[in-house]
Write a protein that holds these residues in place. Structure first.
Motif, PDB file in Angstrom:
ATOM      1  N   GLY A  30       0.845  -1.253  -0.094  1.00  0.00           N
ATOM      2  CA  GLY A  30      -0.001   0.049  -0.004  1.00  0.00           C
ATOM      3  C   GLY A  30       0.849   1.524  -0.041  1.00  0.00           C
ATOM      4  N   LEU A  34       0.842   4.045  -2.860  1.00  0.00           N
ATOM      5  CA  LEU A  34       0.697   5.616  -2.476  1.00  0.00           C
ATOM      6  C   LEU A  34       1.723   6.483  -2.948  1.00  0.00           C
ATOM      7  CD1 LEU A  34      -1.134   5.323   0.958  1.00  0.00           C
ATOM      8  CD2 LEU A  34      -2.285   5.819  -1.107  1.00  0.00           C
ATOM      9  N   ASP A  47      -3.080  15.363   0.972  1.00  0.00           N
ATOM     10  CA  ASP A  47      -3.988  14.616   0.606  1.00  0.00           C
ATOM     11  C   ASP A  47      -3.952  13.159   0.823  1.00  0.00           C
ATOM     12  OD1 ASP A  47      -4.747  17.205  -0.482  1.00  0.00           O
ATOM     13  OD2 ASP A  47      -4.226  16.651  -2.500  1.00  0.00           O
ATOM     14  N   LEU A  48      -3.090  12.554   1.407  1.00  0.00           N
ATOM     15  CA  LEU A  48      -2.854  11.381   1.658  1.00  0.00           C
ATOM     16  C   LEU A  48      -3.253  10.796   3.073  1.00  0.00           C
ATOM     17  CD1 LEU A  48       0.737  10.373   0.274  1.00  0.00           C
ATOM     18  CD2 LEU A  48      -1.337   9.915  -0.719  1.00  0.00           C
ATOM     19  N   TYR A  51      -5.925   8.056   2.765  1.00  0.00           N
ATOM     20  CA  TYR A  51      -5.561   7.025   2.024  1.00  0.00           C
ATOM     21  C   TYR A  51      -4.534   6.056   3.088  1.00  0.00           C
ATOM     22  CZ  TYR A  51      -7.659   9.236  -1.895  1.00  0.00           C
ATOM     23  OH  TYR A  51      -8.542   9.789  -2.861  1.00  0.00           O
ATOM     24  N   THR A  52      -3.902   6.807   3.795  1.00  0.00           N
ATOM     25  CA  THR A  52      -2.825   6.173   4.777  1.00  0.00           C
ATOM     26  C   THR A  52      -3.686   5.484   5.705  1.00  0.00           C
ATOM     27  OG1 THR A  52      -1.498   7.904   4.368  1.00  0.00           O
ATOM     28  CG2 THR A  52      -1.028   6.693   6.226  1.00  0.00           C
ATOM     29  N   ILE A  54      -6.648   3.919   5.408  1.00  0.00           N
ATOM     30  CA  ILE A  54      -7.335   2.982   4.763  1.00  0.00           C
ATOM     31  C   ILE A  54      -6.183   1.813   4.503  1.00  0.00           C
ATOM     32  CG2 ILE A  54      -8.045   2.248   2.271  1.00  0.00           C
ATOM     33  CD1 ILE A  54      -9.764   4.921   2.297  1.00  0.00           C
ATOM     34  N   VAL A  55      -4.955   2.288   4.137  1.00  0.00           N
ATOM     35  CA  VAL A  55      -3.980   1.170   4.112  1.00  0.00           C
ATOM     36  C   VAL A  55      -3.607   0.406   5.105  1.00  0.00           C
ATOM     37  CG1 VAL A  55      -1.592   0.785   3.528  1.00  0.00           C
ATOM     38  CG2 VAL A  55      -2.960   2.164   1.947  1.00  0.00           C
TER      39      VAL A  55
END
Length: 129
Positions: A30, A34, A47-48, A51-52, A54-55
């Motif tokens: 992941g 990314l 913006d991460l 997503y971080t 989620i990973v």
């Protein structure tokens, strides 16, 4: 193919260790994806954060799943302990590498890590039978 399996047989028998191994393998994949998104798109590092999370959640679910699948009973317990250990290692890396302090929010993250890992362990123990 059997020669390769005999020559390089690597299997973690303990459920929690195998769950941690799979969790960190998914986290590595992941993080690589990314990184590619940052490099190939106009996405910024700010913006991460979603997503971080989620990973990390997917890594904890998969680690709990593997721990639950490899255990003979109490998959929620094996998965929950895997989630807590994963969370502790991530917090330790953040503390040592990024000089991040510890606070009460980290305890909340560890509780959520236990719940996510336990959920993965419940699915893993039920799918192993």
């Amino acid at each position: 193919m059997e020669l390769i399996r005999r020559w390089c047989s690597f299997r973690l028998a303990h459920p929690i260790l195998s769950g941690l191994f799979y969790a960190f393998a998914w986290m590595l994949l992941g993080a690589f994806i990314l990184s590619l998104l940052l490099w190939l798109t106009q996405m910024q590092e700010q913006d991460l954060s979603l997503y971080t999370y989620i990973v990390h959640a997917f890594a904890m679910v998969s680690g709990g799943f593997v721990a639950g699948k490899r255990s003979t009973n109490k998959g929620w317990y094996q998965g929950g302990i895997t989630g807590i250990l994963y969370g502790l290692i991530v917090l330790l890396v953040g503390f040592l590498a990024l000089d991040a302090g510890m606070n009460a929010k980290d305890l909340l993250h560890l509780g959520i890590a236990f719940i996510i890992g336990a959920g993965g362990g419940m699915f893993g123990i039920n799918l192993s039978r």
